[in-house]
Design a protein around this motif. Structure first.
Motif, PDB file in Angstrom:
ATOM      1  N   LEU A  71     -11.969   6.996 -19.034  1.00  0.00           N
ATOM      2  CA  LEU A  71     -11.464   6.936 -17.670  1.00  0.00           C
ATOM      3  C   LEU A  71     -10.668   5.653 -17.501  1.00  0.00           C
ATOM      4  N   VAL A  72      -9.423   5.794 -17.054  1.00  0.00           N
ATOM      5  CA  VAL A  72      -8.509   4.654 -16.948  1.00  0.00           C
ATOM      6  C   VAL A  72      -8.133   4.444 -15.488  1.00  0.00           C
ATOM      7  N   PHE A  73      -8.361   3.220 -14.999  1.00  0.00           N
ATOM      8  CA  PHE A  73      -7.940   2.825 -13.660  1.00  0.00           C
ATOM      9  C   PHE A  73      -6.827   1.788 -13.815  1.00  0.00           C
ATOM     10  N   ALA A  74      -5.748   1.992 -13.093  1.00  0.00           N
ATOM     11  CA  ALA A  74      -4.640   1.031 -13.126  1.00  0.00           C
ATOM     12  C   ALA A  74      -4.174   0.780 -11.700  1.00  0.00           C
ATOM     13  N   ALA A  75      -3.525  -0.349 -11.500  1.00  0.00           N
ATOM     14  CA  ALA A  75      -3.034  -0.688 -10.164  1.00  0.00           C
ATOM     15  C   ALA A  75      -2.008   0.337  -9.709  1.00  0.00           C
ATOM     16  N   ASP A  76      -2.124   0.744  -8.445  1.00  0.00           N
ATOM     17  CA  ASP A  76      -1.137   1.633  -7.818  1.00  0.00           C
ATOM     18  C   ASP A  76      -0.979   2.960  -8.557  1.00  0.00           C
ATOM     19  N   ALA A  77      -2.076   3.469  -9.131  1.00  0.00           N
ATOM     20  CA  ALA A  77      -2.039   4.757  -9.818  1.00  0.00           C
ATOM     21  C   ALA A  77      -3.389   5.434  -9.690  1.00  0.00           C
ATOM     22  N   ALA A  78      -3.375   6.752  -9.674  1.00  0.00           N
ATOM     23  CA  ALA A  78      -4.629   7.494  -9.597  1.00  0.00           C
ATOM     24  C   ALA A  78      -5.388   7.361 -10.915  1.00  0.00           C
ATOM     25  N   PRO A  79      -6.719   7.382 -10.878  1.00  0.00           N
ATOM     26  CA  PRO A  79      -7.494   7.317 -12.133  1.00  0.00           C
ATOM     27  C   PRO A  79      -7.106   8.462 -13.059  1.00  0.00           C
ATOM     28  N   ARG A  80      -7.086   8.184 -14.361  1.00  0.00           N
ATOM     29  CA  ARG A  80      -6.736   9.201 -15.356  1.00  0.00           C
ATOM     30  C   ARG A  80      -7.916   9.402 -16.295  1.00  0.00           C
ATOM     31  N   MET A  81      -8.292  10.664 -16.505  1.00  0.00           N
ATOM     32  CA  MET A  81      -9.365  10.992 -17.433  1.00  0.00           C
ATOM     33  C   MET A  81      -8.755  11.530 -18.720  1.00  0.00           C
ATOM     34  N   HIS A  82      -9.104  10.913 -19.844  1.00  0.00           N
ATOM     35  CA  HIS A  82      -8.647  11.376 -21.151  1.00  0.00           C
ATOM     36  C   HIS A  82      -9.804  12.093 -21.842  1.00  0.00           C
ATOM     37  N   GLU A  83      -9.541  13.279 -22.326  1.00  0.00           N
ATOM     38  CA  GLU A  83     -10.563  14.081 -22.977  1.00  0.00           C
ATOM     39  C   GLU A  83     -10.492  13.903 -24.495  1.00  0.00           C
ATOM     40  N   ALA A  84     -11.647  13.974 -25.132  1.00  0.00           N
ATOM     41  CA  ALA A  84     -11.735  13.993 -26.595  1.00  0.00           C
ATOM     42  C   ALA A  84     -10.958  12.853 -27.237  1.00  0.00           C
ATOM     43  N   VAL A  85     -11.181  11.630 -26.768  1.00  0.00           N
ATOM     44  CA  VAL A  85     -10.526  10.478 -27.385  1.00  0.00           C
ATOM     45  C   VAL A  85     -11.139  10.228 -28.762  1.00  0.00           C
ATOM     46  N   ASP A  86     -10.369   9.638 -29.641  1.00  0.00           N
ATOM     47  CA  ASP A  86     -10.853   9.282 -30.975  1.00  0.00           C
ATOM     48  C   ASP A  86     -11.709   8.027 -30.832  1.00  0.00           C
ATOM     49  N   VAL A  87     -13.034   8.199 -30.904  1.00  0.00           N
ATOM     50  CA  VAL A  87     -13.944   7.082 -30.669  1.00  0.00           C
ATOM     51  C   VAL A  87     -13.762   5.999 -31.730  1.00  0.00           C
ATOM     52  N   GLU A  88     -13.525   6.391 -32.966  1.00  0.00           N
ATOM     53  CA  GLU A  88     -13.337   5.389 -34.023  1.00  0.00           C
ATOM     54  C   GLU A  88     -12.125   4.529 -33.738  1.00  0.00           C
ATOM     55  N   ARG A  89     -11.058   5.128 -33.280  1.00  0.00           N
ATOM     56  CA  ARG A  89      -9.873   4.351 -32.924  1.00  0.00           C
ATOM     57  C   ARG A  89     -10.156   3.465 -31.716  1.00  0.00           C
ATOM     58  N   ALA A  90     -10.880   4.023 -30.744  1.00  0.00           N
ATOM     59  CA  ALA A  90     -11.187   3.249 -29.546  1.00  0.00           C
ATOM     60  C   ALA A  90     -12.077   2.057 -29.852  1.00  0.00           C
ATOM     61  N   MET A  91     -12.897   2.166 -30.913  1.00  0.00           N
ATOM     62  CA  MET A  91     -13.817   1.089 -31.272  1.00  0.00           C
ATOM     63  C   MET A  91     -13.299   0.245 -32.424  1.00  0.00           C
ATOM     64  N   ALA A  92     -12.052   0.454 -32.823  1.00  0.00           N
ATOM     65  CA  ALA A  92     -11.510  -0.257 -33.980  1.00  0.00           C
ATOM     66  C   ALA A  92     -11.469  -1.764 -33.777  1.00  0.00           C
ATOM     67  N   TRP A  93     -11.469  -2.226 -32.524  1.00  0.00           N
ATOM     68  CA  TRP A  93     -11.439  -3.673 -32.258  1.00  0.00           C
ATOM     69  C   TRP A  93     -12.650  -4.382 -32.852  1.00  0.00           C
ATOM     70  N   ARG A  94     -13.764  -3.658 -32.998  1.00  0.00           N
ATOM     71  CA  ARG A  94     -14.961  -4.276 -33.578  1.00  0.00           C
ATOM     72  C   ARG A  94     -14.782  -4.526 -35.075  1.00  0.00           C
ATOM     73  N   GLU A  95     -13.794  -3.854 -35.681  1.00  0.00           N
ATOM     74  CA  GLU A  95     -13.467  -4.064 -37.099  1.00  0.00           C
ATOM     75  C   GLU A  95     -12.231  -4.926 -37.272  1.00  0.00           C
ATOM     76  N   GLY A  96     -11.808  -5.595 -36.198  1.00  0.00           N
ATOM     77  CA  GLY A  96     -10.655  -6.487 -36.296  1.00  0.00           C
ATOM     78  C   GLY A  96      -9.315  -5.781 -36.246  1.00  0.00           C
ATOM     79  N   LYS A  97      -9.277  -4.569 -35.678  1.00  0.00           N
ATOM     80  CA  LYS A  97      -8.034  -3.819 -35.578  1.00  0.00           C
ATOM     81  C   LYS A  97      -7.668  -3.621 -34.110  1.00  0.00           C
ATOM     82  N   LEU A  98      -6.393  -3.711 -33.804  1.00  0.00           N
ATOM     83  CA  LEU A  98      -5.883  -3.407 -32.474  1.00  0.00           C
ATOM     84  C   LEU A  98      -5.115  -2.093 -32.547  1.00  0.00           C
ATOM     85  N   VAL A  99      -5.551  -1.119 -31.770  1.00  0.00           N
ATOM     86  CA  VAL A  99      -4.925   0.207 -31.770  1.00  0.00           C
ATOM     87  C   VAL A  99      -4.253   0.422 -30.430  1.00  0.00           C
ATOM     88  N   PHE A 100      -2.960   0.685 -30.459  1.00  0.00           N
ATOM     89  CA  PHE A 100      -2.201   0.957 -29.237  1.00  0.00           C
ATOM     90  C   PHE A 100      -1.698   2.397 -29.283  1.00  0.00           C
TER      91      PHE A 100
END
Length: 334
Positions: free
Chosen positions: A236-265
């Motif tokens: 769930l993403v909240f941003a200024a001046d925008a409605a909340p956005r729900m993303h389904e089935a995100v890649d959890v490994e990519r989302a957690m890659a920061w714990r392994e020293g990786k930045l995923v954009f």
């Protein structure tokens, strides 16, 4: 400090208004009358915010059957009906409503003030990551340049992601939910794993396992929207001046890659991507103009490798780059 009689009356009125708005959220006439009362004096707005914050603190418990019965009984004693307009509740009715709305959940769930000796401040420096085990067995992993404040009571576990990003692995405790605040948003969980990012006005909640509910504090002119529940792999993403956005089935490994020293954009603005890169380096990227800030960035980078990120941006986009000892300036090419 004891509250004065006039303050008590105002807080009772505020509690009465909160009950009415929750009971009839789509009643325009009620809301307009409420606005007139709220805007009549600064202390009215302050009292309503305080009562609303007290109620929001309990999240899922606020909908527990015991509390709904207390609230219904309080409304009955106050003589309130959905057909009424204006502030016609008596002092006794308002006092009863206030007790059911705010004090009853505190008593029912054994609330006490958060003890100063239970407070913790968790902080990481630029480029630093660490994991902390809390007193209840929950684990918090902090990304670089992150500040998290934690306070426990016998009835509640409360954390606040002031800035940065933290991953929570919550120990199960049905009697004490874990609430994690980030700006105006609060995540409520019992035993689960999720990540909360808080950068400026942007808040991102990513659920790894279990279930959580995300609530929002009401805006200055309005009522809080209903809670949003997340299932695993939802974001769930909240941003200024925008409605909340729900993303389904995100890649959890990519989302957690920061714990392994990786930045995923993944299609992020250059402004947001640069802010995350800056958490790992004392040489700061400054995106100087709106067209450059709006560029969309995707890719995987090593945390702390600012030159590689800047080189990639310069290769793919029409931008100019200049550097000095402490900053890298990126601007759109004219």
């Amino acid at each position: 400090m004891a509250r004065s009689l006039s303050d008590s009356i105002v807080h009772e009125e505020a509690a009465g208004w909160l009950m009415r708005l929750q009971a009839a959220p789509n009643d325009v006439a009620t809301f307009e009358t409420f606005e007139d009362w709220r805007d009549a004096a600064p202390e009215h707005r302050e009292a309503f915010d305080a009562v609303q914050d007290s109620w929001a603190l309990f999240g899922e418990q606020a909908a527990a059957p015991e509390l709904l019965v207390l609230r219904r009984d309080a409304l009955d004693r106050a003589g309130w009906t959905g057909r009424r307009r204006g502030l016609d509740l008596g002092r006794r009715g308002l006092a009863a409503g206030l007790a059911a709305l705010v004090l009853a959940p505190l008593t029912l769930y054994g609330w006490r003030r958060l003890r100063p000796d239970a407070d913790q401040t968790l902080r990481t420096a630029i480029g630093e990551q660490r994991t902390v085990t809390l007193s209840d067995g929950s684990r918090v992993s902090l990304d670089a340049n992150t500040l998290v404040k934690v306070a426990y009571s016998p009835a509640l576990r409360l954390a606040e992601v002031v800035e940065g990003r933290a991953h929570f692995e919550v120990a199960k405790d049905k009697a004490r939910p874990m609430k994690v605040r980030a700006g105006r948003r609060t995540v409520t969980a019992l035993g689960t794993a999720f990540t909360v990012e808080h950068e400026g006005e942007r808040v991102v909640v990513t659920l790894v396992e279990g279930r959580v509910a995300v609530t929002e504090t009401a805006p200055a002119r309005g009522v809080a929207p209903p809670p949003k529940e997340l299932a695993p792999q939802q974001q769930l993403v909240f941003a200024a001046d925008a409605a909340p956005r729900m993303h389904e089935a995100v890649d959890v490994e990519r989302a957690m890659a920061w714990r392994e020293g990786k930045l995923v954009f993944d299609d992020e603005s250059l402004a947001d991507a640069a802010a995350r890169v800056n958490n790992y380096s004392r040489v700061k990227i400054v995106v100087e103009d709106a067209p450059a800030r709006a560029l969309r960035v995707s890719g995987i980078f090593n945390a702390g490798d600012t030159p590689a990120f800047v080189e990639a941006v310069q290769s793919y986009f029409p931008v100019d780059v200049s550097t000095d000892e402490s900053t890298v300036q990126i601007r759109s090419r004219s």
